[in-house]
Motif scaffolding. Structure first.
Motif, short mmCIF file in Angstrom:
data_model
loop_
_atom_site.label_atom_id
_atom_site.label_comp_id
_atom_site.label_asym_id
_atom_site.label_seq_id
_atom_site.Cartn_x
_atom_site.Cartn_y
_atom_site.Cartn_z
N UNK A 77 0.84 -1.00 0.03
CA UNK A 77 0.10 0.14 0.02
C UNK A 77 0.97 1.32 0.14
N UNK A 78 0.40 2.26 -0.75
CA UNK A 78 1.19 3.50 -0.72
C UNK A 78 1.00 4.35 0.25
N UNK A 79 1.89 4.94 0.74
CA UNK A 79 1.67 5.80 2.04
C UNK A 79 0.69 7.14 1.74
N UNK A 80 1.29 7.83 0.51
CA UNK A 80 0.66 9.36 0.32
C UNK A 80 -0.84 9.26 -0.17
N UNK A 81 -1.21 7.71 -0.67
CA UNK A 81 -2.47 7.88 -1.32
C UNK A 81 -3.70 7.28 -0.16
N UNK A 82 -4.61 8.20 -0.27
CA UNK A 82 -5.67 7.73 0.99
C UNK A 82 -6.59 6.52 0.37
N UNK A 83 -6.96 5.73 1.37
CA UNK A 83 -7.79 4.29 1.09
C UNK A 83 -9.33 4.89 0.89
N UNK A 84 -9.95 3.74 0.27
CA UNK A 84 -11.44 4.24 0.03
C UNK A 84 -12.24 4.63 1.37
N UNK A 85 -11.78 3.91 2.37
CA UNK A 85 -12.50 4.10 3.72
C UNK A 85 -12.37 5.48 3.98
N UNK A 86 -11.07 5.96 3.87
CA UNK A 86 -10.55 7.55 4.37
C UNK A 86 -11.35 8.39 3.37
N UNK A 116 -14.25 8.05 1.93
CA UNK A 116 -15.69 7.92 2.54
C UNK A 116 -15.81 8.56 3.72
N UNK A 117 -15.01 8.36 4.62
CA UNK A 117 -15.08 9.06 5.85
C UNK A 117 -15.13 10.50 5.90
N UNK A 118 -14.20 11.05 4.85
CA UNK A 118 -13.96 12.44 4.67
C UNK A 118 -15.18 13.09 4.07
N UNK A 138 -21.08 19.79 5.42
CA UNK A 138 -20.65 20.66 4.54
C UNK A 138 -19.85 21.86 5.16
N UNK A 139 -20.52 22.37 6.28
CA UNK A 139 -19.73 23.49 6.86
C UNK A 139 -18.42 23.38 7.29
N UNK A 140 -18.07 22.22 7.79
CA UNK A 140 -16.53 21.78 8.19
C UNK A 140 -15.67 21.86 6.92
N UNK A 141 -16.21 21.27 5.82
CA UNK A 141 -15.33 21.13 4.61
C UNK A 141 -15.30 22.45 4.02
#
Length: 56
Positions: free
Chosen positions: A1-10, A12-14, A19-22
């Protein structure tokens, strides 16, 4: 797994964050970049004035 690439779970969590937080993060990053640009421009102007160059 690449360290810099976010996973699908991450990703989806984001996307589940409100919306106000983003938008808040976007506004903070934009404001920070504008402030940084202002500081750099002010320093350049100060050094140019010290070197005898004027803006008018």
């Amino acid at each position: 797994m690449m360290a810099g690439k976010p996973t699908l779970q991450e990703i989806e969590a984001a996307e589940k964050k409100p919306l106000w937080q983003r938008l808040g993060w976007l506004a903070m990053i934009w404001t920070g970049s504008v402030v940084a640009l202002f500081i750099v421009a002010s320093l350049m102007r100060m050094f140019m004035n010290a070197a005898g160059l004027s803006t008018h």
